[in-house]
Design an enzyme around this catalytic site. Sequence first.
Site, PDB file in Angstrom:
ATOM      1  N   GLU A  39      35.846  37.559  43.849  1.00  0.00           N
ATOM      2  CA  GLU A  39      34.784  38.471  43.201  1.00  0.00           C
ATOM      3  C   GLU A  39      35.218  38.770  41.715  1.00  0.00           C
ATOM      4  OE1 GLU A  39      34.179  42.342  44.370  1.00  0.00           O
ATOM      5  OE2 GLU A  39      36.153  43.110  44.103  1.00  0.00           O
ATOM      6  N   HIS A  68      31.321  42.999  43.131  1.00  0.00           N
ATOM      7  CA  HIS A  68      31.230  42.249  41.974  1.00  0.00           C
ATOM      8  C   HIS A  68      30.478  40.898  41.845  1.00  0.00           C
ATOM      9  CE1 HIS A  68      33.575  45.198  39.691  1.00  0.00           C
ATOM     10  NE2 HIS A  68      34.441  45.217  40.603  1.00  0.00           N
ATOM     11  N   HIS A 151      35.016  43.512  52.852  1.00  0.00           N
ATOM     12  CA  HIS A 151      35.305  44.117  51.628  1.00  0.00           C
ATOM     13  C   HIS A 151      34.937  45.444  51.523  1.00  0.00           C
ATOM     14  CE1 HIS A 151      36.026  42.869  47.272  1.00  0.00           C
ATOM     15  NE2 HIS A 151      34.840  43.861  47.051  1.00  0.00           N
TER      16      HIS A 151
HETATM   17 FE   LIG Z   1      38.102  42.892  43.604  1.00  0.00          FE
HETATM   18 FE   LIG Z   2      35.343  44.629  45.281  1.00  0.00          FE
END
Ligand SMILES: [Fe+2]
Ligand SMILES: [Fe+2]
Length: 275
Positions: A39, A68, A151
């Site tokens: 990301e 992201h 995540h």
């Molecule tokens: Fe990251």
């Molecule tokens: Fe992240």
Amino acid sequence: MRILFIGDVFGRTGRDLVREGLPVLAARYGLDAVIANVENAASGAGITRETGEALLKSGIDVMTTGNHVWDKREALTYIGVEPRLLRPLNMSPSAPGRGAFVTRLADGRPLGVINAMGRVFMPPVDNPFEAVAAAVDRLSRESRVIVVDMHAEATAEKIAMGWHLDGRAAALVGTHTHVQTADARILPGGTAYITDVGMTGPHDSIIGMERAEVLARFVTGLPARMEPAEANPRLQAVIIDADDRTGLAREIIRLDWSRQELRDARRVEDDEQPV
Ligand SMILES: [Fe+2]
Ligand SMILES: [Fe+2]
């Protein structure tokens, strides 16, 4: 099956570490598959087609992401043509791309990969616990070995997901904080677990960015333009050894290599090659 999972690849420094480090780690550990969270691979924010293709060429089989993922707009179209690039599966159903994928190893064995995102101190997403459980059920028809990237910011949310999946997946690995945790273990049901794999990128930084600008933002509260750092490159990852028959983990090994250590190891490997 030996799977390398690489923590958040950050900018050019991270991409270079992957390119230089993968042959060394493959020679040392005998890897069957490589997964990486990408990301932050393009200048510290997002992923582009060019950086994605370079990482795949370096030997990565499946790329996961997180909050992201859309920082570079072209990811919105790139993800549609590159099934090996995942976004968190509990994003809006109208988001492009998908959050689960079954890859095939060179010898034909399947490997399922799921990407989810947490909800504590994160942009709003759907319930990851229900979404991941459903995806594990779906993928388990195609692949016994399944690795999940959770995540998320909060340790408790990642630990909870570890217990939620214990005995149902080969591994639940956390990403996003860019700080490797020292809690890698096999849970009682056979799922490998770590709260955060860490960051593959510049470690003399503030989670990847140059220190001065980020520090000034904290000190003054004023906006400042952030630049990716380069100093102290380290590759952080875990190796999961999964049993092909049961789909559960036998071992999880935590890796934290400096670029110099990777280069020294490469020199040793090269010297050991018969002439
Ligand atoms: Fe990251
Ligand atoms: Fe992240």
